[in-house]
Write a protein that holds these residues in place. Structure first.
Motif, short mmCIF file in Angstrom:
data_model
loop_
_atom_site.label_atom_id
_atom_site.label_comp_id
_atom_site.label_asym_id
_atom_site.label_seq_id
_atom_site.Cartn_x
_atom_site.Cartn_y
_atom_site.Cartn_z
N LEU A 77 0.82 -1.21 0.00
CA LEU A 77 0.00 0.00 0.00
C LEU A 77 0.85 1.27 0.00
O LEU A 77 0.44 2.29 -0.54
N MET A 78 2.04 1.19 0.59
CA MET A 78 2.93 2.35 0.56
C MET A 78 3.31 2.72 -0.88
O MET A 78 3.49 3.89 -1.19
N PHE A 79 3.44 1.71 -1.72
CA PHE A 79 3.81 1.96 -3.11
C PHE A 79 2.65 2.43 -3.97
O PHE A 79 2.83 3.25 -4.85
N VAL A 80 1.45 1.91 -3.73
CA VAL A 80 0.35 2.15 -4.67
C VAL A 80 -0.62 3.24 -4.25
O VAL A 80 -1.43 3.66 -5.07
N THR A 81 -0.55 3.71 -3.02
CA THR A 81 -1.48 4.77 -2.60
C THR A 81 -0.71 6.07 -2.36
O THR A 81 0.48 6.06 -2.08
N ARG A 82 -1.42 7.16 -2.44
CA ARG A 82 -0.78 8.47 -2.26
C ARG A 82 -0.97 9.01 -0.83
O ARG A 82 -0.31 9.93 -0.42
N HIS A 83 -1.90 8.44 -0.11
CA HIS A 83 -2.20 8.94 1.23
C HIS A 83 -1.73 7.92 2.26
O HIS A 83 -0.86 7.12 1.97
N ASN A 84 -2.30 7.94 3.42
CA ASN A 84 -1.83 7.09 4.51
C ASN A 84 -2.73 5.88 4.77
O ASN A 84 -2.92 5.47 5.93
N GLU A 85 -3.25 5.27 3.73
CA GLU A 85 -4.08 4.08 3.91
C GLU A 85 -3.28 2.92 4.51
O GLU A 85 -3.83 2.07 5.19
#
Length: 112
Positions: A77-85
């Motif tokens: 998720l760190m790689f594919v999302t722009r926010h803090n999901e």
């Protein structure tokens, strides 16, 4: 647990923690550090086996493995999302890891 596994788990935990802290600063290599650490940590947890018959420990081991998979998924998720999901996934993994870290040794003591 074998000594080699202990070293891999320790290095993985340190990389995981450093990567998570650096992700807050948006350093571009933070997800790489975190994900490598998460994979190392999860590998050791998946490879360490419980051969006993205690159903409670077996259930706790499954929860521990789910927590390890969630740690790796947080890295993705760190790689594919722009926010803090990724923080939500990391929080769920941390709760499972913390719970099983206390419960498994407690159940092992009862087994003796």
């Amino acid at each position: 647990m074998k000594k080699g596994y202990s070293i891999i788990q320790m290095i993985g935990a340190v990389l995981l923690l450093v990567g998570a802290m650096l992700q807050i600063t948006r350093w571009e290599l933070a997800p790489v550090l975190y994900t490598i650490g998460a994979v190392m940590f999860a590998y050791v947890q998946v490879m360490s086996r419980y051969e006993g018959k205690n159903l409670i420990i077996r259930r706790l081991r499954r929860q521990q493995i789910i927590g390890a998979v969630l740690l790796v998924f947080a890295g993705v998720l760190m790689f594919v999302t722009r926010h803090n999901e990724w923080v939500l996934c990391l929080s769920a993994a941390a709760v499972l890891q913390l719970y099983t870290a206390f419960r498994i040794p407690s159940e092992m003591e009862k087994e003796k």
